[in-house]
Motif scaffolding. Structure first.
Motif, PDB file in Angstrom:
ATOM      1  N   GLU A  11       2.881  12.107  49.359  1.00 47.18           N
ATOM      2  CA  GLU A  11       3.952  11.823  48.263  1.00 47.18           C
ATOM      3  C   GLU A  11       3.325  12.838  46.963  1.00 47.18           C
ATOM      4  O   GLU A  11       4.119  13.604  46.353  1.00 47.18           O
ATOM      5  CB  GLU A  11       3.892  10.742  47.909  1.00 47.18           C
ATOM      6  N   THR A  12       1.964  12.790  46.830  1.00 47.80           N
ATOM      7  CA  THR A  12       1.337  13.644  45.738  1.00 47.80           C
ATOM      8  C   THR A  12       1.760  15.008  46.115  1.00 47.80           C
ATOM      9  O   THR A  12       2.268  15.971  45.015  1.00 47.80           O
ATOM     10  CB  THR A  12      -0.109  13.189  45.544  1.00 47.80           C
ATOM     11  N   MET A  13       1.562  15.625  47.162  1.00 47.76           N
ATOM     12  CA  MET A  13       1.559  16.815  47.592  1.00 47.76           C
ATOM     13  C   MET A  13       2.947  17.378  47.341  1.00 47.76           C
ATOM     14  O   MET A  13       3.342  18.450  46.493  1.00 47.76           O
ATOM     15  CB  MET A  13       1.342  17.373  48.909  1.00 47.76           C
ATOM     16  N   SER A  14       4.006  16.525  47.764  1.00 44.21           N
ATOM     17  CA  SER A  14       5.245  16.878  47.318  1.00 44.21           C
ATOM     18  C   SER A  14       5.594  16.928  45.944  1.00 44.21           C
ATOM     19  O   SER A  14       6.447  17.979  45.554  1.00 44.21           O
ATOM     20  CB  SER A  14       6.194  15.823  48.142  1.00 44.21           C
ATOM     21  N   THR A  15       5.289  16.087  45.231  1.00 40.36           N
ATOM     22  CA  THR A  15       5.349  15.933  43.871  1.00 40.36           C
ATOM     23  C   THR A  15       4.957  17.195  43.084  1.00 40.36           C
ATOM     24  O   THR A  15       5.642  17.804  42.319  1.00 40.36           O
ATOM     25  CB  THR A  15       4.950  14.661  43.304  1.00 40.36           C
ATOM     26  N   TRP A  19       6.816  20.105  41.329  1.00 39.49           N
ATOM     27  CA  TRP A  19       6.649  20.289  39.852  1.00 39.49           C
ATOM     28  C   TRP A  19       6.067  21.731  39.603  1.00 39.49           C
ATOM     29  O   TRP A  19       6.749  22.560  38.627  1.00 39.49           O
ATOM     30  CB  TRP A  19       5.670  19.617  39.464  1.00 39.49           C
ATOM     31  N   ILE A  20       5.302  22.269  40.408  1.00 38.23           N
ATOM     32  CA  ILE A  20       4.919  23.739  40.471  1.00 38.23           C
ATOM     33  C   ILE A  20       6.294  24.899  40.657  1.00 38.23           C
ATOM     34  O   ILE A  20       6.452  25.522  39.719  1.00 38.23           O
ATOM     35  CB  ILE A  20       4.041  24.011  41.380  1.00 38.23           C
ATOM     36  N   GLN A  21       6.892  24.616  41.593  1.00 38.48           N
ATOM     37  CA  GLN A  21       8.010  25.566  41.490  1.00 38.48           C
ATOM     38  C   GLN A  21       9.070  25.201  40.545  1.00 38.48           C
ATOM     39  O   GLN A  21       9.630  26.355  39.927  1.00 38.48           O
ATOM     40  CB  GLN A  21       8.956  24.773  42.939  1.00 38.48           C
ATOM     41  N   GLY A  60      -2.984  14.186  39.708  1.00 37.07           N
ATOM     42  CA  GLY A  60      -2.470  14.301  41.094  1.00 37.07           C
ATOM     43  C   GLY A  60      -3.104  15.495  41.833  1.00 37.07           C
ATOM     44  O   GLY A  60      -3.451  15.500  43.188  1.00 37.07           O
ATOM     45  N   LEU A  61      -3.388  16.514  41.087  1.00 38.11           N
ATOM     46  CA  LEU A  61      -3.932  17.767  41.753  1.00 38.11           C
ATOM     47  C   LEU A  61      -5.488  17.440  42.066  1.00 38.11           C
ATOM     48  O   LEU A  61      -6.224  17.451  43.211  1.00 38.11           O
ATOM     49  CB  LEU A  61      -4.017  18.875  40.731  1.00 38.11           C
ATOM     50  N   ASN A  62      -6.189  16.577  41.103  1.00 36.08           N
ATOM     51  CA  ASN A  62      -7.429  16.146  41.411  1.00 36.08           C
ATOM     52  C   ASN A  62      -7.469  15.235  42.590  1.00 36.08           C
ATOM     53  O   ASN A  62      -8.560  15.278  43.418  1.00 36.08           O
ATOM     54  CB  ASN A  62      -8.050  15.406  40.019  1.00 36.08           C
ATOM     55  N   TYR A  63      -6.793  14.546  42.638  1.00 34.66           N
ATOM     56  CA  TYR A  63      -6.414  13.292  44.019  1.00 34.66           C
ATOM     57  C   TYR A  63      -6.398  14.210  45.186  1.00 34.66           C
ATOM     58  O   TYR A  63      -6.850  13.922  46.215  1.00 34.66           O
ATOM     59  CB  TYR A  63      -5.111  12.366  43.635  1.00 34.66           C
TER      60      TYR A  63
END
Length: 156
Positions: A11-15, A19-21, A60-63
């Motif tokens: 989920e975090t990866m998708s989010t 967001w980056i896109q 999220g990135l840290n996670y």
């Protein structure tokens, strides 16, 4: 099962990827020359909001990074490498986006300062030109009035 990512990871990866896109899309909008200070201020507010959002997404990135580290210790080498490659791509895009955002903010702030200075200089010049116009339309002193001619020469 220890080498599989938890649901939160996916989920975090998708989010983060979405967001980056979206952020890359916002920053890829072609920069046009803007001579209106208010439009530049609005654009700067958008960039600042994007920077705030970047900081919020940092958790999220840290996670993701810590989860990949944990999974890498437990997973077979090829699985571990796949997760590491995936997170490296995200880190790379993240750093590029972050740097681009800082650069855009700095450039826009510099341009806003230059525009403000130009507008102030223009206002001063217009005021001076109006004063000169009034002066040039004044009645010229009589030829015999040397004192008035001297005064006018001094003003010129």
């Amino acid at each position: 099962f220890d080498s599989l990512p938890p649901a939160r990871y996916k989920e975090t990866m998708s989010t983060i990827l979405v967001w980056i896109q979206q952020s890359e899309t916002k920053l890829s909008v072609p920069q046009v020359v803007v001579a209106e200070y208010e439009i530049m201020e609005q654009r700067l507010r958008e960039f600042k909001a994007l920077q705030s959002s970047l900081q919020e997404q940092q958790k999220g990135l840290n996670y993701l990074s810590t989860t990949v580290e944990d999974m890498s210790r437990k997973a077979p080498a090829e699985v571990s490498q796949r997760y590491r490659s995936e997170i490296e791509v995200i880190h790379s895009r993240w750093k590029k986006l972050s740097a681009q955002l800082v650069e855009c903010c700095q450039k826009l702030e510099e341009l806003m300062t230059k525009l403000q200075r130009f507008q102030n200089d223009t206002k001063t010049l217009k005021k001076w030109m109006a004063e000169v116009d009034v002066f040039l339309k004044e009645e010229w002193p009589a030829l015999g009035d040397s004192e008035a001619l001297e005064k006018q020469l001094e003003q010129c």
